[in-house]
Design a protein around this motif. Structure first.
Motif, PDB file in Angstrom:
ATOM      1  N   MET A  44       0.887  -1.257   0.010  1.00 26.31           N
ATOM      2  CA  MET A  44       0.107  -0.085   0.056  1.00 26.31           C
ATOM      3  C   MET A  44       0.877   1.266  -0.133  1.00 26.31           C
ATOM      4  O   MET A  44       2.010   1.332   0.439  1.00 26.31           O
ATOM      5  N   GLU A  50      -2.335   5.754   6.720  1.00 25.12           N
ATOM      6  CA  GLU A  50      -1.202   5.254   7.707  1.00 25.12           C
ATOM      7  C   GLU A  50      -0.581   6.323   8.686  1.00 25.12           C
ATOM      8  O   GLU A  50       0.306   6.216   9.241  1.00 25.12           O
ATOM      9  N   TYR A 254      -6.190  -4.775   6.430  1.00 23.74           N
ATOM     10  CA  TYR A 254      -6.518  -4.041   5.027  1.00 23.74           C
ATOM     11  C   TYR A 254      -6.622  -5.534   4.155  1.00 23.74           C
ATOM     12  O   TYR A 254      -5.998  -6.585   4.265  1.00 23.74           O
ATOM     13  N   ALA A 267      -2.383  -6.591   8.189  1.00 20.58           N
ATOM     14  CA  ALA A 267      -1.328  -7.396   8.619  1.00 20.58           C
ATOM     15  C   ALA A 267      -1.380  -7.191  10.207  1.00 20.58           C
ATOM     16  O   ALA A 267      -1.475  -6.114  10.639  1.00 20.58           O
ATOM     17  N   ARG A 309       9.430  -6.661   9.683  1.00 15.56           N
ATOM     18  CA  ARG A 309       9.719  -5.014   9.551  1.00 15.56           C
ATOM     19  C   ARG A 309      11.019  -4.743  10.403  1.00 15.56           C
ATOM     20  O   ARG A 309      10.966  -5.056  11.418  1.00 15.56           O
ATOM     21  N   ARG A 336       7.049   0.117   8.965  1.00 17.98           N
ATOM     22  CA  ARG A 336       5.749  -0.293   8.413  1.00 17.98           C
ATOM     23  C   ARG A 336       5.587   0.484   6.862  1.00 17.98           C
ATOM     24  O   ARG A 336       4.646   0.193   6.329  1.00 17.98           O
TER      25      ARG A 336
HETATM   26  N1  GLY Z   1       2.262  -0.592   5.805  1.00 19.25           N
HETATM   27  C1  GLY Z   1       1.799  -1.926   6.207  1.00 19.25           C
HETATM   28  C2  GLY Z   1       1.827  -2.709   7.239  1.00 19.25           C
HETATM   29  O1  GLY Z   1       3.012  -2.683   7.557  1.00 19.25           O
HETATM   30  O2  GLY Z   1       1.451  -3.576   7.630  1.00 19.25           O
END
Ligand code: GLY
Length: 374
Positions: A44, A50, A254, A267, A309, A336
């Protein structure tokens, strides 16, 4: 200059492509290609949806990053002119349809409306919708939703498709990808080295090890679904026309539609000790998304993935030269927003190498968590 990019996630790949585009001689070294967070990410490009309270310095970067993706999408045909069929923005996974963010109940909707104030302050166009207006845009939405907001400026790119396209473009432009163990930076002859190795950066021997990068893994579970044709009305190509995000009793979820009938569902965000996907996380994603899109239950579950991440204490990336060792440029900690920030990171890193780094915000300096020696 001869530049070696360490790391072949989306940030490393796009950085290599931007440097090559600007005329540098580039080599990529990595243990794998797009196998970490890039492999999991939904992609995304969401500089508005966000936005979070307390992350003000990030908002401007996110907005610039969305524009950088638009520039990249526009450049792709030229960057891939050697292909038998040059890539287009769409064939490289870029889609500019709008995003809908749904509130499941009235408290969720109130939270969305509070966020809309911040999103507008960050420059986004956000439109509040009644449930029936939202359902007119996305007929698959559940009847019981409380309302939604529509964000015209939040788009998406398929990270796997983009990574494949960029790898092919790098090869076509003579950029060598050396896949295997990455040596210490002393053993890498180069005018400049870009360290875009995500969470792996601190373990690679080099002058950046004098810094406290303060990286930590923030794991996300993510599912890939396939929509069977039996779920579609005559003339419909997909269950969703664009990305649908939601807050369901305070939890975010999402659903990102892919060309070809896929949906990426994400997520979670966890800092536990589980190595693979979390059963509770997968259950949460399916339950929450099914409250918003009931027909999700009838899709085929084709993949469950978990990846880390690279998080930082202030949620800002780590980008800039290592003080005293300016030939080494750190580029990690995209947390993220790795896909969104990747095209921006590539442009800023090339600016640093070209001596045009005035545009780099001080808030992302990689030395900011390092205490002065006593
Ligand atoms: N930007 C989406 C996530 O980190 O899940």
């Amino acid at each position: 200059m001869h530049v070696v990019v360490i790391g072949a996630g989306i940030v490393g790949l796009l950085t290599a492509l931007e440097l090559r585009r600007r005329g540098h001689e580039v080599e990529v070294r990595s243990t794998g290609v797009a196998e970490g967070a890039t492999h999991a990410a939904a992609g995304m490009l969401a500089p508005a949806a966000e936005v979070q309270v307390g992350q003000g310095p990030l908002w401007g970067i996110m907005r610039e990053a969305a524009l950088a993706h638009r520039r990249l999408a526009a450049r792709l045909p030229e960057l891939t002119r050697e292909f038998s069929r040059p890539a287009t923005a769409r064939s490289a996974g870029y889609r500019d349809d709008p995003t809908l963010v749904v509130g499941r109940d009235h408290a969720d909707l109130a939270a969305l409306h509070d966020l809309a104030v911040l999103q507008r302050r960050a420059g986004a166009e956000v439109q509040e919708l009644l449930p029936r207006e939202a359902r007119r845009l996305e007929p698959a939405l559940a009847r019981g939703i409380a309302g939604a907001v529509r964000i015209g400026s939040d788009h998406q790119v398929d990270p796997r498709t983009l990574a494949r396209t960029v790898v092919a473009a790098l090869e076509a432009h003579g950029v060598r990808l050396r896949i295997g163990a990455v040596p210490g930076l002393d053993a890498v002859p180069a005018d400049r080295i870009v360290l875009a190795a995500g969470l792996g950066a601190p373990a690679i021997a080099g002058p950046h090890q004098q810094l406290d990068l303060a990286l930590r893994p923030v794991r996300g579970d993510i599912l890939r679904l396939r929509v069977p044709s039996s779920l579609l009305m005559p003339g419909e190509e997909h269950l969703l026309t664009g990305t649908v995000r939601a807050i369901v009793r305070g939890r975010a979820v999402y659903c990102v539609p892919r060309d070809g009938g896929g949906i990426v569902l994400g997520a979670t965000s966890r800092e536990d000790t589980l190595q693979g996907p979390s059963t509770g996380g997968v259950l949460q994603l399916i339950q929450d998304s099914a409250e918003i899109l009931p027909s999700i239950r009838e899709t085929e579950l084709v993949e469950v993935t978990a990846r880390d991440r690279p998080g930082t204490p202030d949620d800002l990336p780590l980008l800039g030269p290592v003080p005293g060792h300016e030939q080494v440029i750190v580029s990690t900690g995209y947390h993220r927003h790795g896909i969104l920030l990747s095209a921006w990171a590539a442009e800023r890193t090339a600016d640093i190498i070209d001596g045009r780094d005035a545009s780099l915000p001080a808030a992302v300096r990689p030395e900011r968590f390092t205490k002065e020696p006593a």
